[in-house]
Design an enzyme around this catalytic site. Structure first.
Site, PDB file in Angstrom:
ATOM      1  N   LYS A   1      37.080   9.695 -30.732  1.00  0.00           N
ATOM      2  CA  LYS A   1      38.158   9.448 -29.772  1.00  0.00           C
ATOM      3  C   LYS A   1      38.732   8.058 -30.029  1.00  0.00           C
ATOM      4  CE  LYS A   1      38.938   9.620 -24.731  1.00  0.00           C
ATOM      5  NZ  LYS A   1      38.307   9.917 -23.426  1.00  0.00           N
TER       6      LYS A   1
ATOM      7  N   SER B   1      40.357  13.399 -20.833  1.00  0.00           N
ATOM      8  CA  SER B   1      41.186  12.638 -21.726  1.00  0.00           C
ATOM      9  C   SER B   1      40.779  12.720 -23.193  1.00  0.00           C
ATOM     10  CB  SER B   1      41.182  11.167 -21.294  1.00  0.00           C
ATOM     11  OG  SER B   1      39.883  10.607 -21.430  1.00  0.00           O
TER      12      SER B   1
ATOM     13  N   SER C   1      36.289  13.748 -18.558  1.00  0.00           N
ATOM     14  CA  SER C   1      36.989  13.638 -19.844  1.00  0.00           C
ATOM     15  C   SER C   1      36.242  14.222 -21.037  1.00  0.00           C
ATOM     16  CB  SER C   1      37.339  12.174 -20.133  1.00  0.00           C
ATOM     17  OG  SER C   1      38.404  11.770 -19.309  1.00  0.00           O
TER      18      SER C   1
END
Lengths: 463, 67
Positions: free
Chosen positions: A79, A158, A182
């Site tokens: 990420k 996210s 997330s």
């Protein structure tokens, strides 16, 4: 030989038997990320140079008999809130940082390098890890994350790119982060397995801070077993992160040798969309073949309000300079450009009250969980929204998520697994949430689920 | 709830004073909705009974640089 949708263990066996080379594997992942990943808005930066260097090293080491363990030669994506050195940008999904580079690697990146894993991409994410109050999929400068299960469905966030890259078979595993939802959300919406570790299990050093006392890093992969292998490599104390626990972790893939004891919190199924409620209801029937499922009630406390106050108060401080300078006006989602201004209204006494209640909740939920292996329930109460849709979010107070509020505030581990599909073909997730530090127990439960079902082996149309 | 409603207006005035010049009416509406949501959360939080001896679940670790 196709390398897509193969587990870490399967790829590892081929690498060690000489049927596959780390360089060929990295090249294949880079190609899929470049082609399919682009269509899913999953990738921020391909790290080709670093990947091939790491893959060549892995190849030489494996040939020489130096085996660093299960992740040796295995490609992964990170990420894009994890700092990476070597001129690789770390953007936090936010336009103001699209060219920003760090001079060091986050501890997780360093641990994975030591384990011989191969970083092939920085993966897309919702800007500022979703902490600015977004309420629609288009909240990243790389565009809305797209689920590999439908060109019109959001990947979740996210950790959007982490979910869709694993879900589309672009990488065997990815690292995501969770403050509230997330990891479990993209795992559910992309039909993959995601592990949110206990708070403090994995060092946050080098990761973007959204909320210092809620942020956690963890893996997304095809199976619970693979998540355990990755956690084994990234867990541990870190002098650079005082909250990283000294408590030792070693992944154990042994079965408990007894029936599991599951609990379902009254009301969590009822609060879910009909498709989720029905699918998770059927999953409970399957879980009853693995052990017992008992319905329980939790004390009547404002779990979601408590977690929101903590998240928003700490989040306001974490992005204070951007808010005060007005730089948030450059963000993608219109609501992200203004929502943080409201957080000045949180009084210090209320924030501290939330922290005091958090301690009460942590003890109370541990007392409840001490009778069970895991609380089970939907990973998300709703299926992935369509790309142009505004959605209701527990972080904004628009949707219920008691398990997410408790699990994140109390820092509890949870693993999300695919458990079915809507009639339109969108995946639905089931979570197993356990006591603090009991990752091996929730992973064992998830492995047992995956031994009994085949949802994690189904492949999406966009792959 | 009357006290909370009054508090919302006071805090709204604070936010408008600090940031109002940057925001158009549509943006102010989003901020106001967010503020009202926060107020509901805070009201719920204040309604929860917490033992007097409950400390914040927040460790502070003294620092000393080691040679």
């Amino acid at each position: 030989m196709s390398v897509a949708f193969r587990t870490i263990r399967e790829l590892g066996a081929d690498l060690r038997a000489g049927r596959l080379s780390p360089v060929a594997l990295a090249e294949a992942c880079l190609h899929r990320l470049d082609t399919i990943g682009g269509k899913l808005n999953a990738v921020v930066t391909l790290t080709r140079e670093r990947a091939l260097e790491q893959a060549r090293r892995a190849e030489a080491e494996l040939k020489a008999g130096r085996d660093r363990g299960p992740l040796h030669g295995i490609p992964y994506g990170a990420k894009d809130l994890l700092a990476t050195s070597g001129g690789i940008p770390t953007t936090w999904g936010a336009a103001p940082f699209r060219d920003r580079c760090f001079t060091y690697d986050a501890t997780v990146i360093r641990h994975l390098e030591e384990a011989g894993a191969v970083l092939v991409a920085k993966l897309a994410m919702v800007e500022f890890a979703g902490g600015m109050g977004y309420r629609q999929p288009n909240a990243s400068f790389t565009g809305p994350g797209i689920s590999p299960w439908s060109p019109d469905a959001w990947s979740g966030g996210s950790s959007s790119g982490s979910g869709s890259a694993v879900g589309a078979g672009l990488v065997p595993f990815a690292i995501g982060s969770e403050t509230w939802g997330s990891i479990l959300s993209p795992a559910a919406y992309c039909g993959v397995t995601g592990l949110r570790p206990t708070y403090g299990r994995v060092s946050r050093h080098g990761a973007m801070a959204l909320c210092w006392t809620l942020d956690k890093l963890g893996p997304l992969a095809l199976t619970a077993d693979d998540c355990g292998l990755v956690l084994d490599a990234i867990a541990g104390a870190d002098p650079a992160d005082a909250t990283a626990a000294v408590r030792h972790y070693r992944y154990e893939d042994r079965e408990p040798g007894r029936p599991f004891r599951f609990a379902v919190v009254r009301g969590t199924l009822e609060a879910a969309q009909p498709a989720v409620r029905e699918t998770v209801g059927r999953a409970l029937d399957t879980l009853r073949t693995l052990g017992s499922v008992e319905e329980i009630a939790l004390p009547d406390l404002p779990y979601e309000a408590m977690t929101r106050v903590i998240l928003w108060a700490e989040g306001a401080s974490a992005v204070e300079s951007l808010t005060e300078s007005g730089a948030i006006a450059q963000l993608t989602a219109p609501e992200d450009r203004v929502t943080p201004y409201a957080r000045d209204a949180i009084l210090a006494k209320d924030y501290v009250r939330a922290l005091r209640l958090r301690g009460v909740v942590a003890r109370e939920i541990d007392r409840v969980l001490s009778r069970f292996d895991a609380i089970v329930g939907p990973s998300r109460a709703a299926v992935g929204p369509r790309l142009g849709e505004e959605f209701r979010s527990p972080i904004r107070g628009g949707a219920a998520d008691v398990l997410g509020a408790i699990g994140n505030a109390a820092g509890l581990p949870s693993v999300g697994v695919p458990c079915g599909f809507t009639p339109e073909g969108l995946p639905i997730g089931l979570q197993f949430m356990g006591r603090a530090w009991d990752e091996n127990i929730v992973l064992a439960a998830a492995r047992a689920w995956q031994a009994r079902t085949d949802f994690h082996r189904r492949r999406p149309p966009l792959a | 709830m009357a006290a909370i409603a009054d508090e919302v207006e006071l805090l709204w005035a604070l936010i408008r004073q600090r940031y109002g010049a940057r925001l158009d009416e549509a943006q102010l509406k989003i901020v106001r909705e967010t503020l009202e949501g926060l107020a509901r959360d805070v009201a719920a939080l204040r309604g929860a009974k917490i033992p007097d001896d409950a400390e914040p679940a927040q460790p502070f670790i003294p620092f000393r640089a080691e040679p």
